[in-house]
Design a protein around this motif. Structure first.
Motif, short mmCIF file in Angstrom:
data_model
loop_
_atom_site.label_atom_id
_atom_site.label_comp_id
_atom_site.label_asym_id
_atom_site.label_seq_id
_atom_site.Cartn_x
_atom_site.Cartn_y
_atom_site.Cartn_z
N ALA A 1 12.45 3.39 -17.76
CA ALA A 1 11.57 2.66 -16.84
C ALA A 1 10.72 1.64 -17.59
CB ALA A 1 10.67 3.65 -16.11
N GLN A 2 10.47 0.51 -16.93
CA GLN A 2 9.60 -0.53 -17.51
C GLN A 2 8.59 -1.00 -16.45
OE1 GLN A 2 11.20 -3.77 -19.84
NE2 GLN A 2 13.24 -2.81 -19.84
N ALA A 3 7.33 -1.11 -16.87
CA ALA A 3 6.28 -1.69 -16.04
C ALA A 3 5.25 -2.33 -16.94
CB ALA A 3 5.63 -0.64 -15.15
N VAL A 4 4.90 -3.56 -16.63
CA VAL A 4 3.94 -4.32 -17.45
C VAL A 4 2.91 -4.95 -16.51
CG1 VAL A 4 3.65 -6.25 -19.04
CG2 VAL A 4 5.69 -4.81 -19.20
N TYR A 5 1.64 -4.75 -16.83
CA TYR A 5 0.54 -5.33 -16.06
C TYR A 5 -0.14 -6.39 -16.91
CZ TYR A 5 0.95 -1.45 -12.74
OH TYR A 5 1.41 -0.55 -11.81
N ILE A 6 -0.19 -7.63 -16.41
CA ILE A 6 -0.73 -8.75 -17.17
C ILE A 6 -1.93 -9.33 -16.43
CG2 ILE A 6 -0.26 -11.06 -18.06
CD1 ILE A 6 2.66 -10.22 -18.34
N GLN A 7 -3.08 -9.28 -17.07
CA GLN A 7 -4.32 -9.84 -16.53
C GLN A 7 -4.59 -9.35 -15.11
OE1 GLN A 7 -3.55 -14.04 -17.22
NE2 GLN A 7 -4.60 -14.00 -19.18
N CYS A 8 -4.45 -8.06 -14.93
CA CYS A 8 -4.68 -7.46 -13.62
C CYS A 8 -6.06 -6.80 -13.58
CB CYS A 8 -3.61 -6.41 -13.31
SG CYS A 8 -1.97 -7.12 -13.08
N GLU A 9 -6.63 -6.79 -12.38
CA GLU A 9 -7.93 -6.15 -12.16
C GLU A 9 -7.68 -4.74 -11.63
OE1 GLU A 9 -11.81 -6.57 -9.23
OE2 GLU A 9 -10.55 -8.33 -9.60
N LEU A 10 -8.10 -3.74 -12.40
CA LEU A 10 -7.82 -2.36 -12.07
C LEU A 10 -9.08 -1.67 -11.56
CD1 LEU A 10 -5.70 -1.42 -15.23
CD2 LEU A 10 -4.98 -2.65 -13.16
N GLY A 11 -8.99 -1.05 -10.39
CA GLY A 11 -10.12 -0.34 -9.82
C GLY A 11 -10.39 0.97 -10.54
N LYS A 12 -11.52 1.59 -10.22
CA LYS A 12 -11.93 2.82 -10.90
C LYS A 12 -11.04 4.00 -10.58
CE LYS A 12 -15.37 4.02 -7.35
NZ LYS A 12 -16.81 4.29 -7.09
N HIS A 13 -10.16 3.86 -9.59
CA HIS A 13 -9.25 4.95 -9.24
C HIS A 13 -8.16 5.15 -10.29
CE1 HIS A 13 -7.44 1.24 -7.83
NE2 HIS A 13 -6.27 1.84 -7.66
N ILE A 14 -7.95 4.17 -11.16
CA ILE A 14 -6.93 4.29 -12.21
C ILE A 14 -7.45 5.22 -13.31
CG2 ILE A 14 -5.55 3.06 -13.92
CD1 ILE A 14 -4.79 2.47 -11.00
N GLU B 1 0.82 -1.20 0.00
CA GLU B 1 0.00 0.00 0.00
C GLU B 1 0.86 1.25 0.00
OE1 GLU B 1 -2.22 -0.11 3.70
OE2 GLU B 1 -0.64 1.02 4.73
N GLY B 2 0.23 2.36 -0.43
CA GLY B 2 0.91 3.64 -0.39
C GLY B 2 0.16 4.70 -1.16
N THR B 3 0.82 5.82 -1.34
CA THR B 3 0.21 6.96 -2.04
C THR B 3 0.97 7.29 -3.32
OG1 THR B 3 1.48 8.46 -0.63
CG2 THR B 3 -0.76 7.97 0.06
N THR C 1 -6.47 -1.87 -5.90
CA THR C 1 -7.60 -1.37 -5.13
C THR C 1 -7.24 -0.01 -4.54
OG1 THR C 1 -6.87 -2.48 -3.11
CG2 THR C 1 -8.30 -3.74 -4.59
N ALA C 2 -8.23 0.63 -3.90
CA ALA C 2 -7.96 1.97 -3.38
C ALA C 2 -8.89 2.31 -2.22
CB ALA C 2 -8.12 3.00 -4.48
N ASP C 3 -8.41 3.20 -1.34
CA ASP C 3 -9.26 3.82 -0.35
C ASP C 3 -10.18 4.82 -1.03
OD1 ASP C 3 -8.00 2.36 1.56
OD2 ASP C 3 -7.08 4.05 2.62
N ALA C 4 -11.21 5.25 -0.33
CA ALA C 4 -12.22 6.12 -0.93
C ALA C 4 -11.64 7.44 -1.44
CB ALA C 4 -13.33 6.40 0.09
N GLU C 5 -10.62 7.98 -0.76
CA GLU C 5 -10.09 9.28 -1.17
C GLU C 5 -9.24 9.21 -2.44
OE1 GLU C 5 -6.22 10.65 0.88
OE2 GLU C 5 -7.35 9.65 2.47
N ALA C 6 -8.87 8.03 -2.87
CA ALA C 6 -8.03 7.89 -4.06
C ALA C 6 -8.92 7.75 -5.29
CB ALA C 6 -7.13 6.68 -3.93
N ASP C 7 -8.90 8.76 -6.16
CA ASP C 7 -9.71 8.69 -7.38
C ASP C 7 -8.94 9.12 -8.62
OD1 ASP C 7 -9.49 11.41 -7.00
OD2 ASP C 7 -11.62 11.75 -6.64
N LYS C 8 -7.64 9.37 -8.45
CA LYS C 8 -6.83 9.77 -9.60
C LYS C 8 -5.43 9.20 -9.41
CE LYS C 8 -5.50 13.70 -12.49
NZ LYS C 8 -5.49 15.18 -12.64
N VAL C 9 -5.28 7.95 -9.85
CA VAL C 9 -4.03 7.23 -9.65
C VAL C 9 -3.52 6.72 -11.00
CG1 VAL C 9 -2.95 5.23 -8.55
CG2 VAL C 9 -4.68 6.56 -7.31
N LEU D 1 -3.67 4.51 -1.18
CA LEU D 1 -4.31 5.18 -0.05
C LEU D 1 -4.72 6.60 -0.38
CD1 LEU D 1 -1.92 4.02 2.83
CD2 LEU D 1 -3.97 2.89 1.96
N GLY D 2 -4.19 7.12 -1.48
CA GLY D 2 -4.51 8.46 -1.93
C GLY D 2 -4.11 8.62 -3.38
#
Length: 574
Positions: A487-500, A421-423, A469-477, A443-444
């Motif tokens: 930099a490299q980052a790859v997300y494979i078959q991940c479930e993304l919350g509405k905060h993304i 977890e983190g911000t 996932t996210a806490d309620a205050e996080a809506d722009k992540v 968390l934010g």
């Protein structure tokens, strides 16, 4: 306010634990001072073997130690202690019974006779345990370290004087218990009860260590070592921490052979850390320091019993092949942060703020919470990982900004079923890291990752089947922003919350990063999955064969923690 979130996590752990209580087996222990729990006041080094027994079982077994200093089978009953135990026994629980040391004493409030009153008390314990559906186990008394003729050996149990003068001893270990050793054996045979000859086992241990070596087991404490006995102590009956652990080990080895239905829960660890004195050490760092340097081709296993350990832990490069296993609720925490001043008045910096530092290769952690409770004060690292082939399973990483620092440029790291977890930039650094079946919680508002992958590296961060996932205050992540250009980052078959956010990725204010960073997804799901709206420099993959975990982590030595767990690689030259 700093510890509110950590408190909530601990509360949740306890709440969930409550639902497991009906499946936990309780071992009730009744006996004398050689078995009893001890006070920890003034750095007391004395332990009964029952005090440390819990460190040899899984969490399916709970030890409830009712043994007391100075009690015989008679006084334990007469003072009402047995009634208290009987009231708690439930079907399937065990009662470990070990008396004799004080039954031998001539005092009328304690004395019993083997063959008559001592045996009858043992029968009472067995009979009433069975009436409650419990399972009795009889032990005979552990050996006294009595080398040579000592007419005061039995009476000495009642005294723990500070001694400065040497005690004259012989070469032969002489028994002091006599027929009191036979009563538990005879009653066990008569009533068809499991019997463990702990006297024989401890006698063999003491004899094997010899006159001088066996002092290591007992309360032979030099002057000036412990505030509890500043003048020193020479005690041949009561165990120190090491001795208690060795005797408990003998007991569980016998249990494995004679009570296999209980023995299946036995576990052996090289070291145990416990805040309640039931381990070898009170702090994690003490256990790390005790690990031999460069112990090749063997793992050193350390159990961290439940509790919050507020300390800074450093695992240096020489402490290779450590496995750190936590009981439920084992938390390592601190509250440093980057702008906090050190003793010289300098800022600690991001790297200097971490709770735990891992420099050694082949580190394994399971069921450990790594926490930084500094709060939202800027960068405050919970775990800093530099060593190669680091494997985390069922671990939690708690913090805000810069929670998990994957520091080592040549480090490969595997996170399985972990919670992070983190911000802002709460997973960041140079390492190759694969996250499988993890929960990544914002968390934010901010950025989940900030990789700084070096140019030419085949992989940075790879997330497989993770939930964002996210806490309620996080809506722009954002999924990521590049700390370094490649930099490299790859997300494979991940479930993304509405905060993304729809665009998904951020270029850290530099358009040039869009040409060098590699950001990609494959079959994202959830409200935050929006491939059509993603930043144009990102990728939607159609082929993920190169991102299979065994390829991402293989390096030059074929490391495959998914297949091999935390097994050692014996073909690696160190």
């Amino acid at each position: 306010m700093k510890k509110i979130h950590l408190f909530c996590v601990m509360l949740a752990v306890l709440f969930l634990s409550a639902f497991k209580s009906d499946r936990v087996i309780t071992i009730f222990m009744i006996g004398d001072s050689t078995m009893a729990n001890k006070t920890l006041d003034a750095g007391n080094l004395e332990r009964g073997w029952g005090h440390v027994l819990g460190g040899y079982f899984t969490e399916d077994v709970r030890v409830d130690n009712h043994a007391l200093n100075g009690r015989s089978s008679k006084s334990f009953i007469d003072e009402g202690h047995w009634d208290e135990v009987v009231s708690k026994i439930k079907p399937g629980d065990y009662v470990f019974i070990q008396f004799g040391h004080n039954d031998e004493k001539p005092k009328p409030d304690r004395h019993t006779d083997p063959g008559t009153t001592f045996d009858e008390n043992l029968r009472k314990f067995v009979r009433e345990t069975r009436e409650k559906g419990g399972i009795p186990v009889l032990f005979n008394s552990v050996v006294r370290r009595n080398f040579g003729e000592n007419p005061n050996a039995i009476a000495a149990d009642d005294f723990r004087p500070e001694k400065a003068d040497a005690v004259e001893e012989g070469d032969t270990l002489i028994d002091t218990h006599g027929k009191y050793l036979d009563s538990p054996r005879n009653v066990a045979k008569e009533m068809d009860v499991a019997f463990i000859d702990l006297n024989k086992a401890t006698k063999e241990l003491v004899e094997s260590m010899g006159v001088e070596g066996s002092k290591k087991l007992f309360m032979w404490v030099p002057a000036g070592v412990s505030p509890a006995c500043p003048k020193g102590r020479q005690d041949n009956t009561h165990f120190n921490i090491y001795g208690a652990r060795q005797v408990a080990k003998l007991a569980v080895q016998a249990i494995e052979k004679q009570i296999p239905e209980l023995g299946k829960y036995v576990r052996y660890y090289d070291f145990v850390v416990a805040k309640d004195g039931s381990g070898d050490f009170f702090t994690v760092q003490e256990a790390i320091n005790a690990v031999p340097d460069f112990r090749k081709n063997k793992r050193t296993t350390i159990l961290v019993r439940k509790g919050e350990y507020k300390e800074r832990v450093i695992i240096p490069e020489c402490k290779i092949n450590i496995s750190l296993i936590g009981e439920e609720g084992a938390v390592i925490t601190d509250d440093n942060y980057a702008s906090k001043k050190n003793i010289f008045g300098d800022e600690m910096s991001t790297s200097g703020s971490s709770t735990v530092y891992i420099y050694a290769p082949d580190f394994y952690a399971e069921n450990i919470t790594f926490a930084n409770t500094a709060g939202r004060v800027g960068q405050a690292v919970a775990c800093f990982v530099d060593g190669d082939r680091a494997y985390f399973k069922n671990c939690r990483f708690l913090g805000n900004q810069d929670t998990l620092y994957t520091y080592g440029k040549e480090s490969r790291q595997y996170y399985e079923n972990c919670y992070i977890e983190g911000t802002v930039d709460f997973i960041f650094g140079w390492s190759t890291a694969l996250f499988k079946d993890c929960e990544i919680r914002s968390l934010g508002n901010g950025y989940v990752t900030a990789p700084s992958t070096d140019q030419g590296k085949p992989y940075g961060y790879v997330f497989w089947n993770c939930r964002l996932t996210a806490d309620a205050e996080a809506d722009k992540v954002y999924l990521s922003r590049p700390w370094r250009p490649y930099a490299q980052a790859v997300y494979i078959q991940c479930e993304l919350g509405k905060h993304i956010v729809p665009e998904g990725w951020n270029n850290w204010g530099k358009a040039s990063n869009e040409k060098t960073a590699f950001y990609a997804e494959y079959q994202s799901t959830g409200e935050g999955a929006n491939p059509a709206a993603r930043a144009p420099y990102s990728h939607q993959l159609t082929d993920i064969s190169k991102y299979q975990p065994e390829k991402v982590l293989a390096g030059n030595d074929g490391w495959n923690p998914i297949q091999n767990g935390n097994a050692l690689l014996t073909n690696i030259k160190r």
